[in-house]
Design a protein around this motif. Structure first.
Motif, PDB file in Angstrom:
ATOM      1  N   SER A 130       0.842  -1.202   0.000  1.00 41.81           N
ATOM      2  CA  SER A 130       0.000   0.000   0.000  1.00 41.81           C
ATOM      3  C   SER A 130       0.872   1.244   0.000  1.00 41.81           C
ATOM      4  O   SER A 130       1.952   1.263   0.588  1.00 41.81           O
ATOM      5  N   LEU A 131       0.373   2.274  -0.649  1.00 40.83           N
ATOM      6  CA  LEU A 131       1.077   3.550  -0.694  1.00 40.83           C
ATOM      7  C   LEU A 131       0.055   4.657  -0.480  1.00 40.83           C
ATOM      8  O   LEU A 131      -1.011   4.646  -1.112  1.00 40.83           O
ATOM      9  N   ALA A 132       0.363   5.587   0.405  1.00 40.68           N
ATOM     10  CA  ALA A 132      -0.528   6.731   0.632  1.00 40.68           C
ATOM     11  C   ALA A 132       0.273   8.017   0.470  1.00 40.68           C
ATOM     12  O   ALA A 132       1.407   8.112   0.927  1.00 40.68           O
ATOM     13  N   VAL A 133      -0.324   8.983  -0.205  1.00 43.19           N
ATOM     14  CA  VAL A 133       0.281  10.315  -0.350  1.00 43.19           C
ATOM     15  C   VAL A 133      -0.729  11.316   0.210  1.00 43.19           C
ATOM     16  O   VAL A 133      -1.639  11.758  -0.492  1.00 43.19           O
ATOM     17  N   PRO A 134      -0.598  11.649   1.494  1.00 40.36           N
ATOM     18  CA  PRO A 134      -1.620  12.483   2.136  1.00 40.36           C
ATOM     19  C   PRO A 134      -1.802  13.850   1.478  1.00 40.36           C
ATOM     20  O   PRO A 134      -2.922  14.363   1.413  1.00 40.36           O
ATOM     21  N   THR A 177      -1.846  14.788  -1.558  1.00 42.09           N
ATOM     22  CA  THR A 177      -2.768  14.766  -2.697  1.00 42.09           C
ATOM     23  C   THR A 177      -3.977  13.888  -2.404  1.00 42.09           C
ATOM     24  O   THR A 177      -4.809  13.656  -3.287  1.00 42.09           O
ATOM     25  N   ASN A 178      -4.055  13.416  -1.177  1.00 44.18           N
ATOM     26  CA  ASN A 178      -5.178  12.589  -0.745  1.00 44.18           C
ATOM     27  C   ASN A 178      -5.359  11.358  -1.634  1.00 44.18           C
ATOM     28  O   ASN A 178      -6.481  10.985  -1.980  1.00 44.18           O
ATOM     29  N   THR A 179      -4.252  10.775  -2.049  1.00 39.23           N
ATOM     30  CA  THR A 179      -4.337   9.590  -2.897  1.00 39.23           C
ATOM     31  C   THR A 179      -3.752   8.390  -2.159  1.00 39.23           C
ATOM     32  O   THR A 179      -2.850   8.531  -1.336  1.00 39.23           O
ATOM     33  N   SER A 180      -4.286   7.237  -2.465  1.00 39.62           N
ATOM     34  CA  SER A 180      -3.736   6.010  -1.892  1.00 39.62           C
ATOM     35  C   SER A 180      -3.911   4.881  -2.891  1.00 39.62           C
ATOM     36  O   SER A 180      -4.841   4.893  -3.711  1.00 39.62           O
ATOM     37  N   ASP A 206       6.107  15.208  -2.919  1.00 35.44           N
ATOM     38  CA  ASP A 206       5.170  15.111  -1.796  1.00 35.44           C
ATOM     39  C   ASP A 206       5.555  13.917  -0.926  1.00 35.44           C
ATOM     40  O   ASP A 206       5.908  12.853  -1.447  1.00 35.44           O
ATOM     41  N   PRO A 207       5.476  14.064   0.393  1.00 39.19           N
ATOM     42  CA  PRO A 207       5.802  12.922   1.256  1.00 39.19           C
ATOM     43  C   PRO A 207       4.732  11.839   1.178  1.00 39.19           C
ATOM     44  O   PRO A 207       3.540  12.127   1.023  1.00 39.19           O
ATOM     45  N   GLY A 208       5.184  10.617   1.265  1.00 40.31           N
ATOM     46  CA  GLY A 208       4.243   9.495   1.232  1.00 40.31           C
ATOM     47  C   GLY A 208       4.739   8.378   2.136  1.00 40.31           C
ATOM     48  O   GLY A 208       5.866   8.417   2.635  1.00 40.31           O
ATOM     49  N   VAL A 209       3.901   7.393   2.345  1.00 39.46           N
ATOM     50  CA  VAL A 209       4.291   6.250   3.177  1.00 39.46           C
ATOM     51  C   VAL A 209       3.909   4.969   2.445  1.00 39.46           C
ATOM     52  O   VAL A 209       2.817   4.860   1.886  1.00 39.46           O
ATOM     53  N   MET A 210       4.868   4.049   2.416  1.00 40.76           N
ATOM     54  CA  MET A 210       4.626   2.762   1.757  1.00 40.76           C
ATOM     55  C   MET A 210       4.702   1.652   2.787  1.00 40.76           C
ATOM     56  O   MET A 210       5.618   1.630   3.614  1.00 40.76           O
ATOM     57  N   GLU A 211       3.738   0.760   2.752  1.00 41.42           N
ATOM     58  CA  GLU A 211       3.730  -0.376   3.681  1.00 41.42           C
ATOM     59  C   GLU A 211       3.715  -1.676   2.888  1.00 41.42           C
ATOM     60  O   GLU A 211       2.971  -1.812   1.925  1.00 41.42           O
ATOM     61  N   VAL A 212       4.559  -2.596   3.324  1.00 42.46           N
ATOM     62  CA  VAL A 212       4.606  -3.913   2.700  1.00 42.46           C
ATOM     63  C   VAL A 212       4.342  -4.939   3.788  1.00 42.46           C
ATOM     64  O   VAL A 212       5.059  -4.989   4.791  1.00 42.46           O
ATOM     65  N   ALA A 213       3.310  -5.722   3.611  1.00 45.76           N
ATOM     66  CA  ALA A 213       2.983  -6.802   4.560  1.00 45.76           C
ATOM     67  C   ALA A 213       2.972  -8.109   3.778  1.00 45.76           C
ATOM     68  O   ALA A 213       2.345  -8.194   2.717  1.00 45.76           O
ATOM     69  N   ILE A 214       3.683  -9.106   4.289  1.00 43.75           N
ATOM     70  CA  ILE A 214       3.822 -10.376   3.568  1.00 43.75           C
ATOM     71  C   ILE A 214       3.547 -11.525   4.518  1.00 43.75           C
ATOM     72  O   ILE A 214       3.977 -11.529   5.661  1.00 43.75           O
ATOM     73  N   TRP A 215       2.813 -12.526   4.016  1.00 41.01           N
ATOM     74  CA  TRP A 215       2.548 -13.704   4.843  1.00 41.01           C
ATOM     75  C   TRP A 215       2.460 -14.954   4.002  1.00 41.01           C
ATOM     76  O   TRP A 215       2.449 -14.859   2.786  1.00 41.01           O
ATOM     77  N   ALA A 264      -0.351   3.574   5.744  1.00 39.24           N
ATOM     78  CA  ALA A 264      -1.115   3.515   4.500  1.00 39.24           C
ATOM     79  C   ALA A 264      -2.245   2.506   4.570  1.00 39.24           C
ATOM     80  O   ALA A 264      -3.333   2.726   4.065  1.00 39.24           O
ATOM     81  N   VAL A 265      -1.982   1.378   5.232  1.00 37.45           N
ATOM     82  CA  VAL A 265      -2.997   0.327   5.228  1.00 37.45           C
ATOM     83  C   VAL A 265      -3.485  -0.003   6.639  1.00 37.45           C
ATOM     84  O   VAL A 265      -4.570  -0.531   6.821  1.00 37.45           O
ATOM     85  N   GLN A 266      -2.665   0.321   7.636  1.00 35.37           N
ATOM     86  CA  GLN A 266      -3.061   0.041   9.018  1.00 35.37           C
ATOM     87  C   GLN A 266      -4.238   0.940   9.403  1.00 35.37           C
ATOM     88  O   GLN A 266      -4.410   2.029   8.857  1.00 35.37           O
ATOM     89  N   GLN A 267      -4.978   0.471  10.362  1.00 40.43           N
ATOM     90  CA  GLN A 267      -6.157   1.221  10.785  1.00 40.43           C
ATOM     91  C   GLN A 267      -5.776   2.522  11.485  1.00 40.43           C
ATOM     92  O   GLN A 267      -6.368   3.571  11.250  1.00 40.43           O
TER      93      GLN A 267
END
Lengths: 341, 177
Positions: free
Chosen positions: A128-132, A134-137, A332-341, B107-110
């Protein structure tokens, strides 16, 4: 027969050799057995870390042509889908790569496992990637389960340039005048690639039409017409008769498709009340232009009234590094999250 | 019969040789499973995030900033001296807002994360000695936090009211509350 010379019997030598070979074979299997005894959490965290590094610090492969410009029918040619703008700009992501990565061109999880996660295990994941600002994810993958390997990365996302052209700046003074018998008039949007792709400007702030989308919005067309038009002649909508692309002075068909008055489908011509918007896609420009080409998008206005030919705007708008003309690229600052299982 | 010509006669010598070869073979043939930070996963994640946040803050956000060789972090590190005293302060509020946001946004966490920090900057003074200023912190440290440390060298000069151009060391302690 026993004697004191300590020489070996053949039987003993063969037996001992077989024993040692068997011992070596068994000992050699031990590390392989232990691999499966590692804890799952450690493994998944490591894979998540590696995936996060590739996503945020690697531009992907191939680079010529860039992987994000490879057609979906040739997606097998894509080796790695890194999102970094360039290998010299780790942590700064390309908007075009982001758009392509999170598109439906790639199937989850197979394409992503092969091109970004890597590994023999059939991983499931959520990226997931969010760029607050520009309010995009963006998100790709499954909802998060209870336990998973995880990494979060802070990134900067390049926002590409765009221009809003106020048609009033290019208003024809005597448009609508009875005595104005001028022919159709043209508003040129000009991009000088050799000036735009100036290497003294760092890639993260560079306007690069060969790798990034160029968006232009021409506004106030109706207002221009209304202000200039003699009301006794009534008011017709301005006619856009064509939107042509010229490269180095040569007309390159087909005509550019534009959106008139916020329509959802593009056209090559038609009546326009307020605004015209269009985008120049890098896929198109890489086919028709060189790195130092002069590109002009010529919007031709022709009101189609028999006499006189009332026209609205004319002139040349320069798409350049002047912030008065063009909204410049920025990060623009953004945050990327990687979750793997 | 034992004599002084050095031949291999004894079973001990042969067995020792085979054991040495077997040992070398096993060691070289073993697979080492190595995962980064596999014993300190949480610390590694915090460090990665802290380094990302400092790098983001020291990245010029547009061409104008890049041309002026400034970034949000160098702007924050512009010294403000109060009155005739030597008390120096920085735009700690902006540092707090940006750093906390970069570290805690998800980004994805609550919910956003709950990472705390304590930041200071080390510099070289006019006499050549080392000095240190406090920048900001999200809460007071008790000394019992399990913190990790991230650093970044930042170039400052007269533009930021420093006595001379130099690289100062921004140092941030990070921990999860």
């Amino acid at each position: 027969m026993m004697q004191d010379r300590a020489t070996l019997s053949i039987d003993f030598l063969v037996g001992f050799t077989i024993f040692l070979v068997a011992l070596i074979a068994v000992a050699n299997m031990v590390p392989g057995l232990l691999v499966d005894l590692r804890t799952g959490g450690i493994d998944y965290d490591a894979v998540a870390y590696r995936t996060g590094v590739i996503l945020t610090e690697d531009p992907g492969y191939p680079t010529y042509p860039a992987w994000e410009q490879i057609n979906v029918t040739h997606k097998d040619e894509i080796i790695r889908m890194g999102l970094a703008l360039d290998r010299d700009t780790p942590g700064i992501l390309s908007p075009l790569k982001i758009e392509r990565f999170f598109s439906q061109d790639f199937s989850y999880p197979d394409d992503y496992n092969a091109k970004i996660v890597f590994g023999e295990h059939p991983y499931r994941f959520n990226i997931s990637l969010a760029v607050p600002a520009t309010n995009t994810s963006y998100s790709r993958g499954d909802p998060l389960p209870d336990g998973y390997g995880y990494i979060r990365r802070g990134v900067m996302v390049k926002t590409v340039s765009n221009a809003t052209v106020d048609a009033a700046r290019f208003q024809v003074a005597n448009a609508g005048n009875h005595g104005d018998n001028s022919s159709a008039r043209v508003l040129n949007i000009r991009l000088n690639l050799s000036a735009l792709r100036n290497t003294s400007v760092s890639k993260e702030y560079r306007i690069d039409p060969l790798h990034e989308r160029i968006s232009v919005n021409v506004t106030n067309i109706s207002k221009t017409l209304y202000d200039a038009y003699n009301s006794s002649w009534g008011k017709d909508l301005t006619q856009l008769s064509s939107a042509r692309i010229y490269v180095g002075g040569s007309y390159i068909p087909p005509d550019q498709q534009v959106y008139l008055d916020g329509a959802t489908y593009p056209v090559a011509s038609g009546p326009v009340e307020n605004d015209i918007s269009f985008t120049l896609e890098p896929d198109l420009l890489t086919q028709i232009a060189d790195t130092d080409s002069n590109i002009i998008v010529a919007l031709t206005f022709d009101n189609g009234i028999p006499f006189p030919k009332n026209t609205t705007v004319t002139g040349t708008f320069l798409y350049d590094y002047n912030p008065v003309n063009v909204t410049q690229p920025h990060l623009d600052p953004g945050v990327m999250e990687v979750a793997i299982w | 019969m034992v004599n002084d010509s050095g031949q291999l006669y004894t079973i001990e010598g042969l067995a020792a040789g085979l054991i040495m070869i077997a040992t070398a073979y096993i060691v070289l043939g073993s697979t080492i499973v190595y995962t980064p930070g596999d014993t300190h996963i949480a610390d590694m994640q915090l460090e990665t995030l802290g380094n990302d946040a400092l790098r983001m803050m020291d990245t010029p956000q547009n061409l104008s900033q890049a041309t002026g060789k400034s970034s949000p972090l160098t702007t924050i590190l512009t010294k403000t001296t109060s009155g005739s005293s030597d008390e120096v302060s920085f735009d700690g509020t902006t540092f707090h807002d940006k750093f906390s946001f970069y570290c805690n946004a998800t980004a994805v966490q609550q919910n956003d994360d709950n990472i705390q920090f304590y930041a200071n900057v080390t510099y070289r003074n006019t006499s050549g000695g080392l000095g240190q200023y406090f920048i900001n912190s999200s809460r007071n440290m008790t000394g019992r936090e399990h913190a990790v440390r991230v650093t970044k060298w930042v170039k400052v000069d007269e533009q930021e009211n420093w006595d001379r151009p130099q690289f100062v060391l921004v140092e941030v302690l990070l921990w999860r509350a």
